[in-house]
Motif scaffolding. Structure first.
Motif, mmCIF file in Angstrom:
data_model
loop_
_atom_site.group_PDB
_atom_site.id
_atom_site.type_symbol
_atom_site.label_atom_id
_atom_site.label_comp_id
_atom_site.label_asym_id
_atom_site.label_seq_id
_atom_site.Cartn_x
_atom_site.Cartn_y
_atom_site.Cartn_z
ATOM 1 N N THR A 1 0.848 -1.187 0.000
ATOM 2 C CA THR A 1 0.000 0.000 0.000
ATOM 3 C C THR A 1 0.882 1.235 0.000
ATOM 4 N N SER A 2 0.292 2.356 -0.338
ATOM 5 C CA SER A 2 1.046 3.605 -0.316
ATOM 6 C C SER A 2 0.090 4.782 -0.223
ATOM 7 N N GLY A 3 0.514 5.821 0.490
ATOM 8 C CA GLY A 3 -0.277 7.043 0.599
ATOM 9 C C GLY A 3 -0.076 7.986 -0.565
ATOM 10 N N VAL A 4 0.945 7.746 -1.373
ATOM 11 C CA VAL A 4 1.214 8.562 -2.557
ATOM 12 C C VAL A 4 1.513 7.624 -3.716
ATOM 13 N N PRO A 5 1.327 8.080 -4.955
ATOM 14 C CA PRO A 5 1.608 7.212 -6.103
ATOM 15 C C PRO A 5 3.072 6.797 -6.144
ATOM 16 N N ARG A 6 3.312 5.507 -6.270
ATOM 17 C CA ARG A 6 4.673 4.984 -6.403
ATOM 18 C C ARG A 6 4.989 4.757 -7.869
ATOM 19 N N ASN A 7 6.284 4.825 -8.187
ATOM 20 C CA ASN A 7 6.660 4.614 -9.580
ATOM 21 C C ASN A 7 7.385 3.301 -9.803
ATOM 22 N N ASP A 8 7.433 2.449 -8.790
ATOM 23 C CA ASP A 8 8.101 1.166 -8.952
ATOM 24 C C ASP A 8 7.434 0.133 -8.057
ATOM 25 N N VAL A 9 7.460 -1.097 -8.524
ATOM 26 C CA VAL A 9 6.927 -2.197 -7.738
ATOM 27 C C VAL A 9 7.609 -3.474 -8.221
#
Length: 777
Positions: A201-209
Motif C-alpha cells: 500500500t502507499s499514501g502517494v503514487p509509487r513509480n516502482d513495484v
C-alpha cells in the motif's frame, strides 16, 4: 559527514562481530540507511535471510549513502522498474515504451531484437524511450539496456497483456481450485506468462513495484491467478499468440483502494470521497495550510516546553497530529492500492483488464455502479489507451449476511456497470458453491471471461458470450410474458426441471413464486392469487441458483421489470387529509447529499401550524409497516423540517406538543394530542447521556434521551419519540452512510433502543419518508 560515515562503519563492524541482537540491529541500520537514501520513492523490501545477506544489504545501502553525499556516480546504475524482466510479454500492435532511472544527463541505449532506441535521463534521473510496435510473435527476443552499466533480459515475447485485479477470487490460485492436481500437471503452456504484483500500500503514487515474470509450466502454474490462467489458456488456444497476465490483486479488499483520484473526481455520486482524497494530497493548498498550522503549533509547544523544563515546570502534551494530514495508506482506504499496485504499471501497454471483486462491497446496491464507473474510467484516463476492454465477474450467490434482496440489488448494480462502453460481465450463478465464498470452479469463470474477450475484443462474431437477457414484458390477463434476447437457439432448463426463481406481483398480492413455461424466446408466468400481475423479478435472492439458460448453456442474470404496486398508507390516515405534502424521498437515495424526489417547500408560503412524518418500511418480501407522527410545528422555517443535514442548520432537542401517532406496527402506542413526545434532530455526533433531561431516559444507552456534540457534520440523528411510553417511534440515523444508515420503527431489538449503530438501511426493499404540513387557515 565523515563522522557520520565513520559511525555507520563502526556499527556495521560491530554487527559483524556481535553474536547477539543481530536481527534487530541490522533491521534498524537498514532503516536508517533507507531514510538516508531512498530514490524515486521506492520501498526497500528487507529480506530476512542469513547474516551474510543482511550484511550485503547494508553494504549496498552504505555505498549508496556514500555516493549520494560525495557525488560518486559509480553506484547510480541504469535500472528499469522491477516488474520489467526476462520472460515478460510485451503488448503487440502498440508502440513499446521503456522507462527507468539513471544519473541526470546520462545517455541510455536499449535494444529489443533488431530495434534500438536511445534516451537521456532528465534532471531527476528519469528516462523514457519507445520501440516501434511489433506483431505478435512466439519467437523470443532479447532486451539490453545500457548506460554506465548494462542490463540484459531474454525470452521476451510479443502478444496480448491482460491486467488481472480484484480481491480473493481473482487472487485465488490454481492449486486451490477444482481439479488442482490434474490442472497443474497439464499446465505446460510456455506462451502464457504471469507476474504477481506483491501486496503493498502507499499514501502517494509509487513509480516502482516488484514482480517476476514466470513461464507457465507444471512447476509454476500452481501459483498463477486461476481465473486469469483459465482465461489465458482459452485465448492462447483460440488466437495462437502469447498471453501475459499481470496479477495485481489482494484478497478481502474493497473497490475504493483500487480507484485513482481522477476516477473519483469524474463521478458526481462520489464527490465526498473525491473531496477527501483531494484534501489529503500533500500538494493541495488545504493540506499545505493545515501542515503549516501544525508545524507552527508544534514549534510554539516546543518553545514553551523548553521554557517549562528550564523553569522546572511540568510538561504539557504536544499537539496531536491532525487527522486531515494522514495520507490514505491503509489497505481499505481510497487510492491506497492504486498508488502502490497499479500506478507503477501505468503506461505499460495492455490489451485490457479483468476484474473479480465485489464481495467486500456487496451491501451497497447501485452505489457500487458509481464506484465501478470511477474505477473503469479512472484506469482508462490514466493509462491513456482509450476505452480498453474491461471484463468482470458477477459475484456468486452466497450468504453474505445481508437481507435476501440485498445481493440481488448488488447484482443489478453490477449488470448496470456492464452498460459502460467496452465492458462485459460474466454471470456465474450456475457454478457457485453456496457454502463457499470462493467457488472452486475457476475454469468456467475464466472461460466466460475469455468468451467476452473473443466476441467483443477479438471480433469472433460466432461466439456466444452471455446468457439470455431481458428484452420486454407484456401482461396478458393473469399472465406475464417475458421476452428474452440472446437466446442462442432457444431457452432451456439447465437440469430439465421446471424453471426456478421467477416471482410476480400485482395489486392486492405480494411477491409470489411463479409457474414458468418456456415458449420460444419467451417465458410465460402465472401464480395462484395474483389475478393481475404487473411486475416480475428473477433470481432476487442471495442464494438464488436459477436454472434458466440459453442454447449456449450460459445463465441469465438477476433482473426485475414492470410496475410494482406502490405501498401507500397515506390515504388510510384520516388526519392527514388536512395536510399538504412538503417532502418525499426514497431513502434508498440516502448519502452525503440529500436529494428529495418531491420538494414542495417553495409552495408553502402561507405558513403552517403542524408537521407530520410518514415512514413506510418493508423488509424483503415481508409485510409493509408504517408509522405516522404529527405534532404542533416546532419551527416556522419550512427548510428545517426535513432530514437535519448540516446545510439545513436544523438542530432540535426538545419536547413537542399535541403529538398524534398512527401505526400498524405491533407495540407502537397510538395516541392523539399526547404531551409525551420529543424529537432529536441534528446532524452532529451524539452520545448516550440524557442532556435534555427527558423523563425516563437511561443516560447510558442510546434511546429517547441523548446529547449531541461536535462535529456538526457528524453521525446525524432524526428521531421522534414517545418518552411516556419509552418508545422510539421512528429513527433515521447516519444517513450519510447510505446503505449503512440506521432506520427503524419502534424500539430497536438491539442494545440501543433508537437504532443507533444499526447499519440496516439495505435490509429494506421499501423505505420511504414523507414530510407533511398543515397550512394555517
Amino acid at each position: 559527514m565523515f563522522g557520520a560515515i565513520h559511525r555507520i562503519l563502526w556499527e556495521l563492524h560491530f554487527l559483524i562481530r556481535s553474536s547477539s541482537h543481530k536481527n534487530s540491529c541490522c533491521v534498524r541500520l537498514a532503516e536508517h540507511l533507507l531514510l538516508a537514501y531512498n530514490p524515486n520513492g521506492s520501498m526497500f523490501v528487507y529480506q530476512t535471510g542469513g547474516m551474510s545477506m543482511r550484511i550485503r544489504v547494508l553494504k549496498y545501502w552504505l555505498a549508496a549513502v556514500i555516493a549520494l553525499h560525495f557525488g560518486q556516480t559509480a553506484f547510480a546504475d541504469v535500472r528499469l522498474p522491477q516488474f520489467m524482466n526476462s520472460h515478460m510479454v510485451l503488448q503487440r500492435d502498440l508502440p513499446i515504451p521503456l522507462w527507468g532511472w539513471a544519473d541526470p544527463g546520462e545517455s541510455v541505449t536499449a535494444t529489443l531484437g533488431t530495434d534500438t532506441a536511445t534516451a537521456k535521463a532528465n534532471e531527476k534521473g528519469e528516462w523514457r524511450l519507445t520501440f516501434p510496435a511489433r506483431s505478435a510473435s512466439r519467437d523470443p527476443l532479447k532486451l539490453t539496456v545500457s548506460g554506465k552499466n548494462k542490463l540484459a533480459f531474454d525470452d521476451i515475447l510479443i502478444g496480448d497483456v491482460w491486467l488481472c485485479s480484484g480481491q480473493s477470487n481473482m487472487e485465488w490460485t490454481v492449486d486451490r481450485s477444482a481439479n488442482a492436481a490434474e490442472e497443474i500437471a497439464a499446465g505446460n503452456h510456455p506462451l502464457i506468462r504471469h507476474v504477481k504484483i506483491p501486496r503493498v500500500t502507499s499514501g502517494v503514487p509509487r513509480n516502482d513495484v516488484e514482480g517476476k515474470w514466470e513461464v507457465c509450466s507444471p512447476e509454476t502454474v500452481a501459483q498463477f491467478t486461476a481465473v486469469g490462467y483459465y482465461m489465458a489458456r482459452k485465448l492462447q488456444k483460440e488466437l495462437d499468440i502469447p498471453i501475459g497476465l499481470i496479477n495485481s490483486s489482494w484478497g478481502g479488499t474493497r473497490i475504493e483502494p483500487w480507484v485513482p483520484p481522477v476516477g473519483f473526481a469524474g463521478v458526481p455520486e462520489l464527490k465526498d470521497i473525491s473531496d477527501e482524497v483531494t484534501r489529503r494530497n500533500p500538494e493541495h493548498p488545504a493540506y499545505k495550510k493545515a501542515y503549516q498550522a501544525y508545524l507552527k503549533a508544534s514549534e510554539d509547544w516546543l518553545k514553551a516546553a523548553k521554557a517549562n523544563a528550564e523553569a522546572g515546570k511540568a510538561a504539557t502534551a504536544a499537539p496531536a497530529f491532525p487527522a486531515e494530514l494522514k495520507l490514505y495508506s491503509a489497505v481499505g482506504e481510497p487510492t491506497a492500492l492504486y498508488n502502490a499496485m497499479i500506478h507503477p504499471l501505468v503506461g505499460w501497454p495492455i490489451r485490457g483488464a479483468i476484474w473479480y471483486q465485489g464481495e467486500s462491497n456487496s451491501s451497497e446496491g447501485m452505489l457500487y455502479r458509481a464506484k465501478m464507473q470511477a474505477l473503469i474510467e479512472g484506469w482508462r484516463k490514466i493509462w491513456g489507451q482509450g476505452e480498453f476492454p474491461f471484463y468482470f465477474v458477477q459475484i456468486a450467490p452466497y450468504n453474505y449476511g445481508h437481507a435476501d434482496h440485498v445481493l440481488a440489488e448488488f447484482w443489478e448494480a453490477q449488470a448496470a456497470s456492464a452498460e459502460l462502453p467496452q465492458t462485459g460481465m460474466a454471470v456465474i450463478s450456475d457454478i457457485a458453491t453456496l457454502g463457499d465464498i470462493h467457488p472452486p470452479n475457476k475454469q468456467d469463470v475464466g472461460l466466460r471471461l475469455a468468451l467476452l474477450a473473443l466476441k467483443n475484443t477479438y471480433g469472433k462474431a460466432d461466439v456466444v458470450a452471455t446468457g439470455a437477457t431481458f428484452k420486454s414484458l407484456a401482461q396478458q390477463g393473469n399472465k406475464l410474458v417475458v421476452t428474452f434476447e440472446n437466446t442462442a437457439g432457444g431457452l432451456q432448463s439447465r437440469d430439465g426441471k421446471p424453471l426456478t426463481w421467477f416471482e410476480i406481483i400485482g395489486p392486492g398480492a405480494g411477491w409470489t413464486k411463479a409457474e414458468a413455461t418456456i415458449n420460444g424466446d419467451t417465458v410465460v408466468l402465472t401464480a395462484p392469487g395474483v389475478a393481475t400481475p404487473t411486475a416480475v423479478r428473477f433470481a432476487w435472492h442471495k442464494q438464488a441458483e436459477p436454472n434458466l439458460m440459453n442454447g449456449a448453456k450460459l445463465p441469465t442474470s438477476a433482473f426485475r421489470a414492470g410496475d410494482v404496486p406502490q405501498v401507500n398508507f397515506l390515504p388510510q390516515i384520516e388526519e392527514a387529509k388536512n395536510y399538504k405534502l412538503a417532502l418525499d424521498i426514497d431513502l434508498q437515495k440516502l448519502g452525503p447529499t440529500i436529494t428529495y424526489d418531491v420538494d414542495h417547500r417553495g409552495q408553502l408560503g402561507g405558513g403552517f401550524d403542524r408537521v407530520a412524518y410518514l415512514l413506510e418500511l418493508q423488509a424483503g418480501s415481508g409485510p409493509a409497516q408504517y408509522v405516522y407522527v404529527s405534532m404542533n410545528a416546532f419551527t416556522k422555517d419550512v427548510n428545517k423540517i426535513g432530514i437535519p443535514t448540516a446545510d439545513s442548520k436544523a438542530v432540535f432537542q426538545q419536547l413537542v406538543e399535541k403529538m398524534t401517532v398512527v401505526s400498524n406496527v405491533a407495540g407502537i402506542e397510538n395516541v392523539v394530542d399526547s404531551d409525551g413526545g420529543n424529537i432529536e434532530f441534528w446532524p452532529h455526533n451524539y452520545g448516550a447521556p440524557n442532556g435534555a433531561n427527558i423523563p425516563g431516559a437511561s443516560g447510558s444507552i442510546y434511546d429517547f434521551g441523548d446529547t449531541y456534540s461536535a462535529p456538526v457534520d457528524g453521525y446525524g440523528s432524526m428521531q421522534v419519540h414517545n418518552f411516556k411510553a419509552k418508545q422510539t417511534l421512528f429513527a433515521i440515523n447516519a444517513w450519510k452512510s447510505g446503505p449503512g444508515a440506521n432506520i427503524g420503527i419502534g424500539n430497536s431489538p438491539g442494545e440501543h433502543r433508537d437504532w443507533t449503530f444499526t447499519p440496516n438501511a439495505n435490509s429494506y426493499s421499501l423505505k420511504r419518508l414523507r414530510v407533511l404540513v398543515r397550512p394555517i387557515q
